[in-house]
Structure formats: C-alpha cells, structure tokens
Motif scaffolding. Structure first.
Motif, PDB file in Angstrom:
ATOM      1  N   UNK A 196       0.827  -1.209   0.000  1.00  0.00           N
ATOM      2  CA  UNK A 196       0.000   0.000   0.000  1.00  0.00           C
ATOM      3  C   UNK A 196       0.863   1.260   0.000  1.00  0.00           C
ATOM      4  N   UNK A 197       1.871   1.280   0.868  1.00  0.00           N
ATOM      5  CA  UNK A 197       2.756   2.448   0.911  1.00  0.00           C
ATOM      6  C   UNK A 197       3.539   2.597  -0.388  1.00  0.00           C
ATOM      7  N   UNK A 198       3.994   1.484  -0.944  1.00  0.00           N
ATOM      8  CA  UNK A 198       4.748   1.541  -2.196  1.00  0.00           C
ATOM      9  C   UNK A 198       3.879   2.090  -3.327  1.00  0.00           C
ATOM     10  N   UNK A 199       2.608   1.693  -3.362  1.00  0.00           N
ATOM     11  CA  UNK A 199       1.705   2.214  -4.380  1.00  0.00           C
ATOM     12  C   UNK A 199       1.490   3.704  -4.236  1.00  0.00           C
ATOM     13  N   UNK A 200       1.295   4.169  -2.996  1.00  0.00           N
ATOM     14  CA  UNK A 200       1.103   5.603  -2.774  1.00  0.00           C
ATOM     15  C   UNK A 200       2.353   6.388  -3.166  1.00  0.00           C
ATOM     16  N   UNK A 201       3.523   5.835  -2.873  1.00  0.00           N
ATOM     17  CA  UNK A 201       4.773   6.499  -3.256  1.00  0.00           C
ATOM     18  C   UNK A 201       4.913   6.530  -4.774  1.00  0.00           C
ATOM     19  N   UNK A 202       4.457   5.470  -5.437  1.00  0.00           N
ATOM     20  CA  UNK A 202       4.479   5.454  -6.909  1.00  0.00           C
ATOM     21  C   UNK A 202       3.603   6.569  -7.475  1.00  0.00           C
ATOM     22  N   UNK A 203       2.446   6.794  -6.830  1.00  0.00           N
ATOM     23  CA  UNK A 203       1.573   7.892  -7.269  1.00  0.00           C
ATOM     24  C   UNK A 203       2.272   9.235  -7.106  1.00  0.00           C
ATOM     25  N   UNK A 204       2.919   9.417  -5.965  1.00  0.00           N
ATOM     26  CA  UNK A 204       3.633  10.674  -5.708  1.00  0.00           C
ATOM     27  C   UNK A 204       4.763  10.884  -6.718  1.00  0.00           C
ATOM     28  N   UNK A 205       5.495   9.814  -6.995  1.00  0.00           N
ATOM     29  CA  UNK A 205       6.604   9.909  -7.954  1.00  0.00           C
ATOM     30  C   UNK A 205       6.095  10.265  -9.341  1.00  0.00           C
ATOM     31  N   UNK A 206       4.987   9.647  -9.728  1.00  0.00           N
ATOM     32  CA  UNK A 206       4.429   9.901 -11.062  1.00  0.00           C
ATOM     33  C   UNK A 206       3.964  11.345 -11.204  1.00  0.00           C
ATOM     34  N   UNK A 207       3.454  11.936 -10.118  1.00  0.00           N
ATOM     35  CA  UNK A 207       3.014  13.344 -10.196  1.00  0.00           C
ATOM     36  C   UNK A 207       4.182  14.285 -10.464  1.00  0.00           C
ATOM     37  N   UNK A 208       5.393  13.836 -10.144  1.00  0.00           N
ATOM     38  CA  UNK A 208       6.561  14.660 -10.435  1.00  0.00           C
ATOM     39  C   UNK A 208       7.004  14.550 -11.892  1.00  0.00           C
ATOM     40  N   UNK A 209       6.498  13.522 -12.561  1.00  0.00           N
ATOM     41  CA  UNK A 209       6.904  13.273 -13.941  1.00  0.00           C
ATOM     42  C   UNK A 209       5.876  13.719 -14.960  1.00  0.00           C
ATOM     43  N   UNK A 210       4.616  13.798 -14.536  1.00  0.00           N
ATOM     44  CA  UNK A 210       3.553  14.175 -15.462  1.00  0.00           C
ATOM     45  C   UNK A 210       2.441  14.900 -14.715  1.00  0.00           C
ATOM     46  N   UNK A 211       1.718  15.744 -15.425  1.00  0.00           N
ATOM     47  CA  UNK A 211       0.578  16.454 -14.838  1.00  0.00           C
ATOM     48  C   UNK A 211      -0.717  15.664 -14.977  1.00  0.00           C
ATOM     49  N   UNK A 212      -0.640  14.485 -15.570  1.00  0.00           N
ATOM     50  CA  UNK A 212      -1.836  13.676 -15.791  1.00  0.00           C
ATOM     51  C   UNK A 212      -2.182  12.903 -14.517  1.00  0.00           C
ATOM     52  N   UNK A 213      -3.279  13.265 -13.827  1.00  0.00           N
ATOM     53  CA  UNK A 213      -3.615  12.566 -12.578  1.00  0.00           C
ATOM     54  C   UNK A 213      -3.954  11.097 -12.785  1.00  0.00           C
ATOM     55  N   UNK A 214      -4.477  10.764 -13.975  1.00  0.00           N
ATOM     56  CA  UNK A 214      -4.812   9.359 -14.241  1.00  0.00           C
ATOM     57  C   UNK A 214      -3.565   8.488 -14.267  1.00  0.00           C
ATOM     58  N   UNK A 215      -2.450   9.055 -14.730  1.00  0.00           N
ATOM     59  CA  UNK A 215      -1.198   8.299 -14.757  1.00  0.00           C
ATOM     60  C   UNK A 215      -0.745   7.972 -13.341  1.00  0.00           C
ATOM     61  N   UNK A 216      -0.901   8.921 -12.430  1.00  0.00           N
ATOM     62  CA  UNK A 216      -0.514   8.694 -11.036  1.00  0.00           C
ATOM     63  C   UNK A 216      -1.377   7.613 -10.399  1.00  0.00           C
ATOM     64  N   UNK A 217      -2.677   7.652 -10.657  1.00  0.00           N
ATOM     65  CA  UNK A 217      -3.580   6.649 -10.095  1.00  0.00           C
ATOM     66  C   UNK A 217      -3.302   5.266 -10.676  1.00  0.00           C
TER      67      UNK A 217
END
Length: 207
Positions: free
Chosen positions: A155-176
């Motif tokens: 669960x924590x790893x998934x949330x961190x993946x979402x946070x990391x993705x937000x730094x790479x793209x502005x697309x919220x769907x990509x983070x989710x």
C-alpha cells in the motif's frame, strides 16, 4: 463520474465482496453478510475522510455506495457455495480491492493538496483499514498483519508510486494507474510467489 469517484465505487464493491466471502466462511445470515460487506467496504474510506476532516463522509454524501455494497453482499450470499476455495478467492479479491483503494485514498489526499507524507498515509489507511476491521470482527488473523507479507508495504509503495508519477507528469490518471499497478504487483507477488519482508525473531536469553 470522475476518476476518483470511479475508484471509490470500484474499491467499495470489491471490498464488499471480500467482506461477504468472510461472512460465508463464518456461515452468517444475510444481515451478517450485509454488515461485514459494508464494514469492509466503507471502513477505510470513512477513517480517511475523518482524518482529513472531509465533510460529509463519502458514503453519507452519496448513499448509493451502501446500495452497491449491499448488492455485493446479496450476490455472494447466493453464490459463495460455487467457490471451491473461498480463502483463495478472498485473497485475490482483497489484493485487487487493496490496489484500487490505495489509489482512491492517495488521489483524494492529492486533490486536497496535502503533503507527500499525508498522501502516502491516506493511501495506506484507505487500502488497509477496511480489511483490518473485517478480519478483527470475524475473529481472523488480519491479512495486513501476517508475518512478512507484502500488504501494508504494498500500500505504501503504491502511494509512493503515485507521488513519484506526479513529479513526472501532470496527468492525474497516470498517477492513479501507477499506484494501482505497483500495489497490485507487490501484493500479487506476495500471494503467488511468497514475496516477504524479513521478520523479527527473538533470541533465547543467554544462560
């Protein structure tokens, strides 16, 4: 329907199925099925909303969530006997529900502008607390606390993946999507291949 609303409905429905399957293992009546299904389905999101002071709580704002969970309970009540291994079905449904719920929790915290540590915690809380409540009420060892299994870690790893993705793209769907994929991959690996973290082992006292 927004992506976050879809994730909430999806996680609620799948977690409700796991709650109802647990009720079938305990041979409860239909009301017991509905109770465990609802407790499992909305427990994590309720705690998330209370902690974030999000008013009204998501299922009070949209009572249709309760209709979805009750429908899921009724479906399992009628079909649980068809599952040869309810425990195996429960594990895989729970893994899927966990991955979707973590994304929903992290997404809500992100949309409210919270700091990264809060986003990670809210993702984990949303994903794990419903199942924890289900197992405690059913007097079973919580999946989240089994020795070394990748559950809260996933669960924590998934949330961190979402946070990391937000730094790479502005697309919220990509983070989710990244959050869901990482959480599910780690949890599935723990179930299918025995991926584990090291656990503490006490040593006998010196003589």
């Amino acid at each position: 329907m927004t992506a976050l609303e879809f994730l909430d409905y999806a996680s609620v429905f799948i977690f409700a199925l796991t709650g109802a399957l647990t009720a079938s293992r305990a041979q409860l009546d239909l009301i017991g099925f509905a109770f465990l299904a609802n407790l499992t389905a909305v427990g994590g999101g309720t705690i998330r909303d209370l902690l974030l002071d999000r008013n009204p709580i998501f299922w009070i704002d949209a009572p249709s969530f309760i209709l979805v969970t009750t429908f899921a309970a009724a479906v399992v009540f009628a079909t649980a006997h068809l599952f040869e291994s309810r425990q195996r079905a429960l594990l895989w449904l729970d893994a899927l529900a966990l991955s979707v719920a973590v994304a929903a929790g992290a997404g809500v915290a992100l949309s409210l502008g919270h700091s990264p540590i809060i986003v990670a915690i809210m993702g984990a809380v949303t994903g794990t607390m419903g199942g924890l409540l289900r197992d405690v009420v059913a007097n079973e060892l919580p999946l989240a606390l089994k020795q070394g299994e990748l559950y809260v870690t996933a669960a924590f790893a998934g949330a961190i993946a979402a946070l990391t993705t937000t730094q790479l793209t502005d697309n919220p769907l990509a983070a989710l999507a990244a959050c869901t994929l990482v959480t599910l991959t780690l949890r599935a690996g723990s179930i299918a291949f025995g991926w584990r973290l090291p656990v503490y082992k006490s040593r006998p006292p010196k003589q």
